[in-house]
Design an enzyme around this catalytic site. Structure first.
Site, PDB file in Angstrom:
ATOM      1  N   TYR A 142       0.828  -1.208   0.000  1.00  0.00           N
ATOM      2  CA  TYR A 142       0.000   0.000   0.000  1.00  0.00           C
ATOM      3  C   TYR A 142       0.863   1.259   0.000  1.00  0.00           C
ATOM      4  O   TYR A 142       0.457   2.301  -0.509  1.00  0.00           O
ATOM      5  CB  TYR A 142      -0.901   0.029   1.245  1.00  0.00           C
ATOM      6  N   LYS A 189       3.696 -15.257   3.933  1.00  0.00           N
ATOM      7  CA  LYS A 189       3.936 -16.068   2.734  1.00  0.00           C
ATOM      8  C   LYS A 189       5.462 -16.245   2.633  1.00  0.00           C
ATOM      9  O   LYS A 189       6.102 -15.900   1.633  1.00  0.00           O
ATOM     10  CB  LYS A 189       3.342 -15.339   1.510  1.00  0.00           C
ATOM     11  N   ASP A 221      -2.229 -18.684   2.175  1.00  0.00           N
ATOM     12  CA  ASP A 221      -3.166 -19.520   1.406  1.00  0.00           C
ATOM     13  C   ASP A 221      -3.819 -20.561   2.316  1.00  0.00           C
ATOM     14  O   ASP A 221      -5.034 -20.795   2.274  1.00  0.00           O
ATOM     15  CB  ASP A 221      -2.480 -20.164   0.184  1.00  0.00           C
ATOM     16  N   ASP A 245      -6.112  -7.356   4.899  1.00  0.00           N
ATOM     17  CA  ASP A 245      -7.235  -6.747   4.197  1.00  0.00           C
ATOM     18  C   ASP A 245      -8.146  -7.846   3.639  1.00  0.00           C
ATOM     19  O   ASP A 245      -9.368  -7.845   3.838  1.00  0.00           O
ATOM     20  CB  ASP A 245      -6.665  -5.892   3.043  1.00  0.00           C
ATOM     21  N   ASP A 249     -11.940  -9.511   5.296  1.00  0.00           N
ATOM     22  CA  ASP A 249     -13.189  -9.490   4.512  1.00  0.00           C
ATOM     23  C   ASP A 249     -13.761 -10.905   4.439  1.00  0.00           C
ATOM     24  O   ASP A 249     -14.964 -11.116   4.555  1.00  0.00           O
ATOM     25  CB  ASP A 249     -12.943  -8.972   3.082  1.00  0.00           C
TER      26      ASP A 249
END
Ligand SMILES: NC(=O)c1ccc[n+]([C@@H]2O[C@H](COP(=O)([O-])OP(=O)(O)OC[C@H]3O[C@@H](n4cnc5c(N)ncnc54)[C@H](O)[C@@H]3O)[C@@H](O)[C@H]2O)c1
Length: 357
Positions: A142, A189, A221, A245, A249
């Site tokens: 970001y 990751k 994942d 993020d 959700d």
């Protein structure tokens, strides 16, 4: 208690839901004898229209001089489909997070028993889920350098983390794990990304200072899969900005709807409280938005920024009673809901106020 609160309604359903967050604050102040004063700030599309800037200096000054901020959402359809737009509503949100040093985003996944059927997941998988996400908020892709080649055919976003950025959010997550169930899952990751390998290294080092906390590391994942397979497996989850993020959700479906989840962004100064949802242009201005996430954001503000736990508990209990009585907004209604009890934004806000009384 005397506190000064800045309200930034923003765009789309932001103003509709924030009205009810503020109304609940006013009710609580009246009931508990607090003196809360309010100011209003512009941010997002409304601010661009009024001043040309997504975050005007005036709003930033007001934010720095307040004790807490209640925010709605920013975003407008015209920018979503125009990748070339130079000024965008979301830039305001990123800037205020950076300027206020809001590096830790806390997202509790709170599950009201009455909403077990509102989720697309099976109730027996969900019942008892209680997760607290710590999403890093001021680093990652970001804020890393963004590039586009001269021929515009190649683009990149730099995924970057500094050791101190990981340490300060990990510290908050470990401290929270210590007072909760003493379980922390750090999601990264590290099998592919160098920034994730640094993330894991730092968390492993810090875990030595918290021998009482059972620390686990999981790839993003796998975490995305485990979250819907067995959400009860998680307690405190610590993760980077982009992974957090997406994962939160996904986790919103555990709570039944985006309209049920609140978040707190904290750091060095003023705390910032907001629903996790966006400006939802598809339902804006139609009295359809669920105001409960904004009201729950107020409960987080009272608890985290002002230490008013009884007041916060009173709000969650009023929401609980509203739901137990069968009242729902469209997003959390199911086939068993009495159609007469499916309410719009205003009627739902009013119901919570009634139960607060
Ligand atoms: N923090 C923020 O301000 C924020 C966060 C995410 C997206 N956005 C912006 O919001 C705009 C819309 O994005 P999106 O559609 O991807 O995400 P969104 O969260 O606005 O909406 C996703 C879906 O959830 C529904 N929804 C969201 N909140 C709801 C509520 N309170 N009650 C009932 N239903 C609700 C919407 O109707 C929509 O179908 C975009 O411009 C995006 O950039 C802003």
């Amino acid at each position: 208690m005397k506190k000064h609160i800045l309200v930034i309604p923003g765009d789309g359903i932001g103003p509709e839901v924030t009205t009810w967050g503020k109304a609940v604050l006013e009710k609580i102040a009246e009931q508990f004898g607090h003196q809360f004063t309010y100011d209003k700030g512009l941010m997002g599309h409304v601010a661009i229209e009024a001043t040309g800037e997504p975050l005007p200096e005036e709003t930033l000054d007001k934010a720095k001089n307040s004790d807490a901020i209640l925010f709605g959402a920013v975003g407008h359809a015209k920018y979503d489909n125009d990748p070339s737009a130079r000024v965008r509503p979301e830039q305001g949100l990123l800037k205020i997070r950076k300027e206020l040093g809001l590096y830790a985003n806390l997202r509790p996944i709170m599950l009201f028993d009455e909403l077990l059927d509102a989720s697309s997941l099976k109730p027996e998988i969900l019942k008892g889920t209680d997760i607290l996400f710590f999403r890093e908020l001021t680093g990652d892709v970001y804020f890393g350098e963004k590039k586009r080649s001269e021929d515009r055919r190649t683009a990149s976003d730099l995924m970057i983390y500094h050791r101190y950025e990981i340490e300060r959010i990990a510290l908050k997550a470990f401290e929270a794990a210590r007072v909760r169930s003493k379980r922390l899952c750090s999601v990264d990751k590290a099998n592919v990304l160098e920034s994730s390998r640094l993330w894991r290294e730092v968390v492993q080092d810090m875990a030595k200072e918290y021998p009482d906390v059972d620390t686990e590391h999981m790839f993003i994942d796998n975490a995305a899969m485990q979250l819907v397979k067995n959400p009860k497996k998680f307690d405190v989850v610590l993760t980077a900005n982009l992974f957090g993020d997406i994962l939160t959700d996904e986790a919103s479906q555990i709570a039944g709807s985006m309209g049920m989840l609140a978040s707190a962004s904290i750091g060095d100064g003023t705390g910032f409280f907001e629903p996790i949802h966006g400006s939802a242009h598809d339902i804006a201005g139609q009295d359809k938005a669920n105001p409960l996430a904004s009201i729950l954001s107020v409960a987080l503000m009272l608890e985290i920024s002002f230490g008013l736990t009884d007041e916060a508990r009173k709000i969650t209990s009023a929401i609980d009673k509203t739901l137990k009585d069968g009242y729902r907004t469209g997003d959390i209604a199911d086939t068993k809901t009495d159609p007469a009890k499916i309410l719009g934004t205003k009627a739902m806000g009013q119901k919570v106020l009634e139960f607060l009384s």
